[in-house]
Design an enzyme around this catalytic site. Sequence first.
Site, PDB file in Angstrom:
ATOM      1  N   SER A   1      25.165 -26.919 -27.526  1.00  0.00           N
ATOM      2  CA  SER A   1      24.555 -25.592 -27.644  1.00  0.00           C
ATOM      3  C   SER A   1      25.007 -24.615 -26.571  1.00  0.00           C
ATOM      4  O   SER A   1      24.845 -23.402 -26.733  1.00  0.00           O
ATOM      5  CB  SER A   1      23.024 -25.726 -27.598  1.00  0.00           C
ATOM      6  OG  SER A   1      22.629 -26.423 -26.432  1.00  0.00           O
TER       7      SER A   1
ATOM      8  N   TYR B   1      24.910 -37.389  -9.434  1.00  0.00           N
ATOM      9  CA  TYR B   1      25.828 -36.895 -10.467  1.00  0.00           C
ATOM     10  C   TYR B   1      27.159 -37.655 -10.417  1.00  0.00           C
ATOM     11  O   TYR B   1      27.669 -38.110 -11.454  1.00  0.00           O
ATOM     12  CB  TYR B   1      26.049 -35.403 -10.234  1.00  0.00           C
ATOM     13  CG  TYR B   1      26.940 -34.713 -11.234  1.00  0.00           C
ATOM     14  CD1 TYR B   1      26.478 -34.412 -12.510  1.00  0.00           C
ATOM     15  CD2 TYR B   1      28.237 -34.337 -10.887  1.00  0.00           C
ATOM     16  CE1 TYR B   1      27.297 -33.761 -13.427  1.00  0.00           C
ATOM     17  CE2 TYR B   1      29.051 -33.686 -11.793  1.00  0.00           C
ATOM     18  CZ  TYR B   1      28.581 -33.395 -13.064  1.00  0.00           C
ATOM     19  OH  TYR B   1      29.390 -32.751 -13.964  1.00  0.00           O
TER      20      TYR B   1
ATOM     21  N   ALA C   1      27.743 -40.602  -9.231  1.00  0.00           N
ATOM     22  CA  ALA C   1      27.534 -41.988  -9.681  1.00  0.00           C
ATOM     23  C   ALA C   1      27.487 -42.043 -11.203  1.00  0.00           C
ATOM     24  O   ALA C   1      28.088 -42.929 -11.835  1.00  0.00           O
ATOM     25  CB  ALA C   1      26.244 -42.544  -9.089  1.00  0.00           C
TER      26      ALA C   1
END
Length: 248
Positions: A15, A156, A158
């Site tokens: 989206s 993030y 990881a």
Amino acid sequence: MADTRRPVAVVTGGSRGIGRAVVNRLAADGFDVAFCYRSRPDAAAKVVAEAGAAGATVVAHRADVSAAHEARALVAVAEARLGPLSTLVTCAGVVRDRPLARMSDQDWDEVIRTNLDGTYHVCRAAALALMRHGGGCILTLSSVAAAHGSAGQSNYAASKAGIVGFTTSLARELGRFGVRSNVVAPGLIDTDMTAELPGAAKASILDRIPLRRPGSPEEVADLVSFLASDRARYINGQVIGVDGGLIL
Ligand code: NDP
């Protein structure tokens, strides 16, 4: 008789941002596309209209990829509405940036559940469909942070490093079924996600990009378009950057 059906793609997080550009590009390439969003039906409706203008059938479905049953439903809805799946692109992702010392368990969990668990849930549902249909293509979205780390983004990084290990394993497992699996690793791309970055952090990243500018979602979608096409038929298990040279 020749099969005149359009190929079918599922895109998660279609989206906004990179996912939106991917939906538009795949629709222009001749795919029918089902995509999911989590919380912004207004944004999803716009993508249905703009991608549909290219002549594709485009379906928006609300699904939180961190929930296994919602991820399975996304693939089921795509096949019921559009036909056999041929391509999956996993773009849904979130950040909850915080230095480790101040990171809450919730920051950690939300990022791992959405980015890593979410990728697993959708790939698992799609892999079964792709194997049933005799082949196809899986593209996951990682990040330069996976291999190089990013201060304040340990959760993030990881999750994105996990996606690399996960996807290259799929390349080994599913190749014999005609399913190719590759990773797209963007650098700094102009989307809502990076609009949240503090100015100084963004300036410091820009300073390290030889091309001296952020990328656009469409530039990532160009790579996805190539990797999803037959021109990439012998590319499997690769991590391909689209980062203006940021990691050099
Ligand atoms: P955006 O924040 O612009 O868009 C995120 C999209 O993911 C939205 O469509 C959102 O839907 C959807 N989404 C978020 N959480 C969920 C969920 N749980 N279930 C389903 N959909 C969800 O992100 P970008 O376009 O910037 O990023 C796309 C991908 O690319 C991410 O995986 C990101 O980590 C990766 N990436 C981005 C980079 C960048 O610089 N932008 C760099 C490297 C990687 P809704 O709005 O409805 O919540």
